[in-house]
Design a protein around this motif. Structure first.
Motif, mmCIF file in Angstrom:
data_model
loop_
_atom_site.group_PDB
_atom_site.id
_atom_site.type_symbol
_atom_site.label_atom_id
_atom_site.label_comp_id
_atom_site.label_asym_id
_atom_site.label_seq_id
_atom_site.Cartn_x
_atom_site.Cartn_y
_atom_site.Cartn_z
ATOM 1 N N MET A 213 0.819 -1.194 0.000
ATOM 2 C CA MET A 213 0.000 0.000 0.000
ATOM 3 C C MET A 213 0.868 1.265 0.000
ATOM 4 S SD MET A 213 -3.098 0.657 -0.255
ATOM 5 C CE MET A 213 -4.521 1.507 0.206
ATOM 6 N N ASP A 214 2.050 1.180 0.628
ATOM 7 C CA ASP A 214 2.963 2.319 0.641
ATOM 8 C C ASP A 214 3.333 2.749 -0.771
ATOM 9 O OD1 ASP A 214 2.902 2.235 3.384
ATOM 10 O OD2 ASP A 214 5.006 1.657 3.640
ATOM 11 N N LYS A 215 3.538 1.784 -1.659
ATOM 12 C CA LYS A 215 3.913 2.110 -3.041
ATOM 13 C C LYS A 215 2.779 2.843 -3.755
ATOM 14 C CE LYS A 215 7.370 -1.445 -3.722
ATOM 15 N NZ LYS A 215 7.853 -2.566 -4.509
ATOM 16 N N VAL A 216 1.542 2.468 -3.482
ATOM 17 C CA VAL A 216 0.392 3.131 -4.097
ATOM 18 C C VAL A 216 0.304 4.573 -3.595
ATOM 19 C CG1 VAL A 216 -2.138 3.151 -4.262
ATOM 20 C CG2 VAL A 216 -0.892 0.989 -4.428
ATOM 21 N N PHE A 217 0.433 4.765 -2.274
ATOM 22 C CA PHE A 217 0.400 6.120 -1.727
ATOM 23 C C PHE A 217 1.520 6.983 -2.304
ATOM 24 C CE2 PHE A 217 -2.022 4.553 2.155
ATOM 25 C CZ PHE A 217 -3.190 5.212 1.804
ATOM 26 N N LEU A 218 2.728 6.428 -2.397
ATOM 27 C CA LEU A 218 3.841 7.192 -2.954
ATOM 28 C C LEU A 218 3.640 7.496 -4.434
ATOM 29 C CD1 LEU A 218 7.024 5.711 -1.233
ATOM 30 C CD2 LEU A 218 6.046 8.001 -0.963
ATOM 31 N N PHE A 219 3.071 6.560 -5.170
ATOM 32 C CA PHE A 219 2.804 6.778 -6.596
ATOM 33 C C PHE A 219 1.840 7.946 -6.783
ATOM 34 C CE2 PHE A 219 0.579 5.667 -10.612
ATOM 35 C CZ PHE A 219 1.671 5.740 -11.471
ATOM 36 N N THR B 294 -4.842 14.164 -0.305
ATOM 37 C CA THR B 294 -4.668 14.412 1.129
ATOM 38 C C THR B 294 -4.212 13.143 1.841
ATOM 39 O OG1 THR B 294 -6.329 16.167 1.087
ATOM 40 C CG2 THR B 294 -5.836 15.186 3.229
ATOM 41 N N ALA B 295 -4.862 12.033 1.538
ATOM 42 C CA ALA B 295 -4.474 10.759 2.156
ATOM 43 C C ALA B 295 -3.069 10.349 1.723
ATOM 44 C CB ALA B 295 -5.483 9.671 1.785
ATOM 45 N N ALA B 296 -2.771 10.458 0.442
ATOM 46 C CA ALA B 296 -1.468 10.042 -0.073
ATOM 47 C C ALA B 296 -0.350 10.942 0.441
ATOM 48 C CB ALA B 296 -1.477 10.035 -1.603
ATOM 49 N N ALA B 297 -0.581 12.257 0.492
ATOM 50 C CA ALA B 297 0.452 13.184 0.972
ATOM 51 C C ALA B 297 0.739 12.937 2.443
ATOM 52 C CB ALA B 297 0.013 14.629 0.742
ATOM 53 N N GLY B 298 -0.308 12.714 3.232
ATOM 54 C CA GLY B 298 -0.110 12.414 4.653
ATOM 55 C C GLY B 298 0.649 11.114 4.853
ATOM 56 N N ALA B 299 0.308 10.104 4.068
ATOM 57 C CA ALA B 299 1.018 8.823 4.156
ATOM 58 C C ALA B 299 2.468 8.983 3.707
ATOM 59 C CB ALA B 299 0.310 7.772 3.306
ATOM 60 N N ALA B 300 2.707 9.768 2.659
ATOM 61 C CA ALA B 300 4.072 9.963 2.154
ATOM 62 C C ALA B 300 4.957 10.637 3.191
ATOM 63 C CB ALA B 300 4.045 10.785 0.866
ATOM 64 N N GLU B 301 4.386 11.560 3.970
ATOM 65 C CA GLU B 301 5.170 12.184 5.047
ATOM 66 C C GLU B 301 5.679 11.124 6.022
ATOM 67 O OE1 GLU B 301 4.045 16.687 6.149
ATOM 68 O OE2 GLU B 301 2.560 15.225 6.816
ATOM 69 N N LEU C 86 8.240 8.621 4.117
ATOM 70 C CA LEU C 86 9.526 9.253 3.848
ATOM 71 C C LEU C 86 10.134 9.885 5.102
ATOM 72 C CD1 LEU C 86 8.631 10.913 0.422
ATOM 73 C CD2 LEU C 86 9.921 8.792 0.804
ATOM 74 N N ASP C 87 9.363 9.888 6.194
ATOM 75 C CA ASP C 87 9.801 10.442 7.479
ATOM 76 C C ASP C 87 10.292 11.884 7.319
ATOM 77 O OD1 ASP C 87 10.164 10.408 10.219
ATOM 78 O OD2 ASP C 87 12.226 9.669 10.087
ATOM 79 N N GLN C 88 9.452 12.689 6.650
ATOM 80 C CA GLN C 88 9.806 14.082 6.364
ATOM 81 C C GLN C 88 8.525 14.884 6.214
ATOM 82 O OE1 GLN C 88 11.985 14.363 2.721
ATOM 83 N NE2 GLN C 88 12.345 16.544 2.901
ATOM 84 N N GLY C 89 8.482 16.069 6.793
ATOM 85 C CA GLY C 89 7.333 16.949 6.636
ATOM 86 C C GLY C 89 7.329 17.590 5.259
ATOM 87 N N ASP C 90 6.192 17.562 4.604
ATOM 88 C CA ASP C 90 5.994 18.131 3.263
ATOM 89 C C ASP C 90 7.185 17.845 2.341
ATOM 90 O OD1 ASP C 90 4.921 19.453 1.100
ATOM 91 O OD2 ASP C 90 4.831 21.415 2.075
ATOM 92 N N PRO C 91 7.407 16.566 2.044
ATOM 93 C CA PRO C 91 8.554 16.198 1.198
ATOM 94 C C PRO C 91 8.466 16.823 -0.196
ATOM 95 C CG PRO C 91 7.451 14.247 2.099
ATOM 96 C CD PRO C 91 6.588 15.424 2.394
ATOM 97 N N GLY C 92 9.596 17.228 -0.726
ATOM 98 C CA GLY C 92 9.638 17.850 -2.047
ATOM 99 C C GLY C 92 9.104 16.964 -3.151
ATOM 100 N N ALA C 93 9.277 15.658 -2.999
ATOM 101 C CA ALA C 93 8.818 14.728 -4.038
ATOM 102 C C ALA C 93 7.293 14.641 -4.105
ATOM 103 C CB ALA C 93 9.406 13.338 -3.799
#
Length: 151
Positions: free
Chosen positions: A1-7, A56-63, A66-73
């Motif tokens: 599921m992490d890969k889907v959120f990051l995608f 919103t869900a994907a950006a929150g999961a990506a944080e 990636l263990d980073q607030g508002d990651p550039g990617a």
């Protein structure tokens, strides 16, 4: 599921492109607009709503991933913001270029209310809202210019 959120969060991978991921994400938004701009207004709004919720869900999961607030990617926010900036714009190259430039202007300089949202709301919702505000500001400016030019 992490890969889907990051995608989703990385704008289908455009956020991993080098140098300026926000600009690449905005360009992905323009390309997506080319496929959506002929929708009826209610359908366009529904597509934006779906992208907002997913983003919103994907950006929150990506944080968290990636263990980073508002990651550039994370550029799903730029994609949605760009779609807002171009809402109901005519499909003229100059209008698209102006909408793109106006969105980047508001997204980078972050005048009120964009900057306020960026500083005060965090997580996936915060990532999305400041770019939505930048898109709304850009949309208003774009349509004002188009109106003044009689287009």
């Amino acid at each position: 599921m992490d890969k889907v959120f990051l995608f989703i969060a990385t704008g289908f991978g455009s956020g991993w492109l080098p140098k300026a991921p926000g600009t690449w994400g905005s360009l992905a938004g323009v390309l997506l607009w080319l496929g959506l701009h002929q929708l009826a207004p209610a359908s366009y709004a529904a597509a934006l709503a779906v992208l907002f919720v997913l983003g919103t869900a994907a950006a929150g999961a990506a944080e968290k991933i990636l263990d980073q607030g508002d990651p550039g990617a994370v550029v799903i926010d730029e994609i949605v913001g760009q779609l807002i900036a171009l809402a109901f714009a005519p499909a003229y190259p100059l209008a698209l270029a102006a909408g793109f430039a106006l969105f980047r202007f508001f997204d980078i300089l972050k005048p009120f209310p964009v900057g306020w949202l960026d500083r005060h709301i965090h997580g996936g919702l915060g990532i999305m809202l400041d770019d939505m505000a930048a898109g709304a500001c850009a949309c208003l400016c774009l349509h004002a210019v188009l109106w003044l030019l009689g287009l």
